[in-house]
Design an enzyme around this catalytic site. Structure first.
Site, short mmCIF file in Angstrom:
data_model
loop_
_atom_site.label_atom_id
_atom_site.label_comp_id
_atom_site.label_asym_id
_atom_site.label_seq_id
_atom_site.Cartn_x
_atom_site.Cartn_y
_atom_site.Cartn_z
N CYS A 1 -40.17 6.07 -11.51
CA CYS A 1 -39.49 6.41 -10.51
C CYS A 1 -39.74 8.52 -10.21
O CYS A 1 -39.85 9.09 -9.58
CB CYS A 1 -37.82 6.78 -10.81
N ALA B 1 -36.06 -7.59 -14.64
CA ALA B 1 -36.19 -7.72 -13.40
C ALA B 1 -36.78 -9.13 -13.82
O ALA B 1 -37.26 -9.28 -14.71
CB ALA B 1 -37.94 -6.62 -12.94
N SER B 2 -36.85 -10.20 -12.42
CA SER B 2 -37.50 -11.60 -12.53
C SER B 2 -39.43 -11.66 -13.85
O SER B 2 -39.35 -12.47 -13.57
CB SER B 2 -37.24 -12.35 -11.97
N GLU C 1 -29.50 5.09 -11.38
CA GLU C 1 -30.79 5.64 -10.99
C GLU C 1 -31.34 5.39 -10.40
O GLU C 1 -32.62 4.09 -10.78
CB GLU C 1 -31.43 5.78 -12.24
N LYS D 1 -29.97 -7.78 -18.05
CA LYS D 1 -30.32 -8.03 -16.19
C LYS D 1 -31.70 -8.05 -16.24
O LYS D 1 -31.53 -6.63 -15.41
CB LYS D 1 -29.46 -8.21 -15.54
N ASN E 1 -41.21 -1.74 -14.52
CA ASN E 1 -41.96 -0.72 -14.32
C ASN E 1 -41.96 -0.04 -15.66
O ASN E 1 -43.34 0.39 -16.01
CB ASN E 1 -42.19 0.56 -13.32
#
Length: 484
Positions: free
Chosen positions: A268, A162-163, A234, A160, A137
């Site tokens: 978030c 997000a894909s 988080e 790593k 995001n």
């Protein structure tokens, strides 16, 4: 989930990537550890020079990386540029302040004498290789707010990401390489979620940080706990936005709109539950709904657009299910409540819309109308679950104690917003709201100088500020006996 750039404004797959194999993962783990042995011994002046160079490069790349972010996850292009600029500022903040934040500490002479020592020093030393599992995001900011303090502390990082944001992930690795960091100091791992456990269990990985969903956090925490490795989590929130009778209603309503739809509502720390005193409930709803209805929804590359598509098709489906469940159980939509159609136009509830062939784009992309729901209660899933999109729930309460009770009636506790001019009400909220932050008469936001994190199922640990940089340090007591 495939590793691919899929434009959420059109649903078109633009580029796919093969995940790293076991041999390449091993090579990168070894490289990260070797780089740590070199990087941990550098002085703060060297680290500061490198991070400032990265900030300069990021400033120069602002337009390019903003377009990558917008194409990968749909944030409006102006917001993407602002995210890049914020990252550069945070880099410079840590480059400027890390030495003082991690300076040696010296207990008082009386405490040193009482411990039986001649002298005592408390030193912040880097932990080692830190694995960062990051979300889509805020694909740049979420990483930089980990990477800047971690690198300044002398750690090395493995990302790593997000894909669905591989382009941003690869850009970050290249950014630190171009800035002059030793090879292996910061590396992107294009791997699926299934590979995370093996990487985290590797003895060369000292700790992990994750921002993401509660299930992802539980999984990483369980593995790290089994390995006895430090983590910072988080995991999102359902932040309350309290409005009391003394509040500036115009300011509260205008801020509420921004707070709910920032990043297309996929934040978030976005305000999600609007808890309003009955004396001002109707007046606030009128202003808030008018602001939500007027928002321009459309192609995020259009400079005039304020709300773009959701990042993934599943994300829109999940949001639709939450709203549909609420409506079935008696909630009322003051605006929005579904996908945009030619009859509603490309602004929420029939506003001015975007330019060009807007309806074609809206039909193809993963758009959802900015929505305001009232008459929400505990029977509805949205009362308990995080709505990750431009959907607000509004509650009517009789007084401040009821507002605080409702604010705390959530499994999450990331941050909160309170609008009141009454100092006694502020003091009560500061004492009783269960969250990692309470923002009075303004919008929750993150800043490198301020600690960021939550309680309850929003996670644990802190990012940013002195607290954030010290999370990945070995806080070492150096005790020197008599004669030293």
């Amino acid at each position: 989930m495939p590793i691919a750039t899929v434009n959420p404004a059109t649903g078109e797959t633009l580029r796919t990537f093969d995940p790293l194999g076991a041999e390449e993962i091993e090579r990168r783990l070894a490289l990260a550890r070797t780089a740590f042995e070199q990087h941990r011994t550098t002085d703060f002046a060297t680290r500061s020079r490198l991070l400032n160079r990265a900030a300069d490069l990021l400033d120069a790349d602002e337009d390019r990386i903003a377009r990558v972010m917008t194409t990968e996850m749909g944030k409006p292009i102006a917001a993407a540029r602002a995210e890049a600029a914020k990252c550069a500022r945070a880099m410079r903040w840590y480059a400027r302040h890390a030495a003082e934040l991690l300076a040696d500490e010296h207990p008082s002479a009386a405490d040193v004498q009482d411990s039986g020592a001649a002298r005592v020093t408390v030193r912040y030393r880097p932990l080692g290789v830190v694995l960062a599992v990051m979300p889509w995001n805020f694909p740049l900011w979420q990483v930089v707010r980990f990477a800047a303090p971690a690198l300044m502390a002398g750690n090395t990082g493995l990302l790593k990401h997000a894909s669905n944001v591989p382009g941003t992930a690869l850009y970050l690795e290249d950014l630190f390489r171009r800035a002059g960091y030793p090879e292996g100091c910061f590396q992107t791992l294009l791997v699926g979620s299934a590979a995370v456990e093996g990487i985290l269990r590797d003895r060369r990985v000292a700790a992990a940080t994750l921002t993401g969903s509660e299930p992802a956090g539980r999984s990483v925490a369980a593995v790290a706990g089994d390995e006895v490795k430090h983590t910072v989590l988080e995991l999102g929130g359902s932040d309350p936005f309290l409005v009391m009778p003394s509040a500036d209603l115009d300011g509260a309503a205008a801020t509420a709109v921004t707070a709910r739809v920032q990043n297309n509502g996929q934040s978030c720390i976005a305000a999600k539950r609007f808890i309003v005193h009955t004396d001002v409930h109707d007046a606030f709803c009128e202003r808030f709904t008018a602001g939500m209805r007027a928002l321009v929804l459309g192609d995020p590359l259009d400079e005039s657009v304020q709300v773009g598509p959701l990042a993934t098709e599943k994300g829109r489906t999940d949001l639709e299910e939450l709203v549909d469940d609420a409506l079935r159980h008696g909630a009322r939509a003051l605006c929005g409540g579904g996908r945009p159609t030619p009859t509603t136009g490309s602004a929420a509830g029939g506003g001015s819309g975007t330019h060009g062939d807007a309806h074609t784009t809206l039909d193809k992309g993963w758009y959802y109308e900015p929505t305001v729901l009232t008459e929400v209660d505990e029977r509805m899933r949205i009362h308990r679950e995080e709505a990750f999109g431009p959907v607000a729930t509004v509650y009517r309460v009789p007084d401040l104690p009821a507002a605080i009770a409702l604010a705390n009636d959530s499994p999450f506790g990331l941050s909160s917003n309170v609008w009141t001019r009454d100092e006694d009400e502020m003091a009560l909220c500061a004492r009783d709201i269960e969250a990692g932050g309470v923002f009075f008469n303004g919008m929750t936001a993150s800043h490198p100088a301020l600690p960021f994190g939550g309680v309850k199922r929003s996670g644990y640990g802190r990012e940013l500020s002195a607290h954030g940089i010290r999370e990945f340090c070995n806080i070492t007591t150096l005790w020197y006996g008599p004669g030293h």
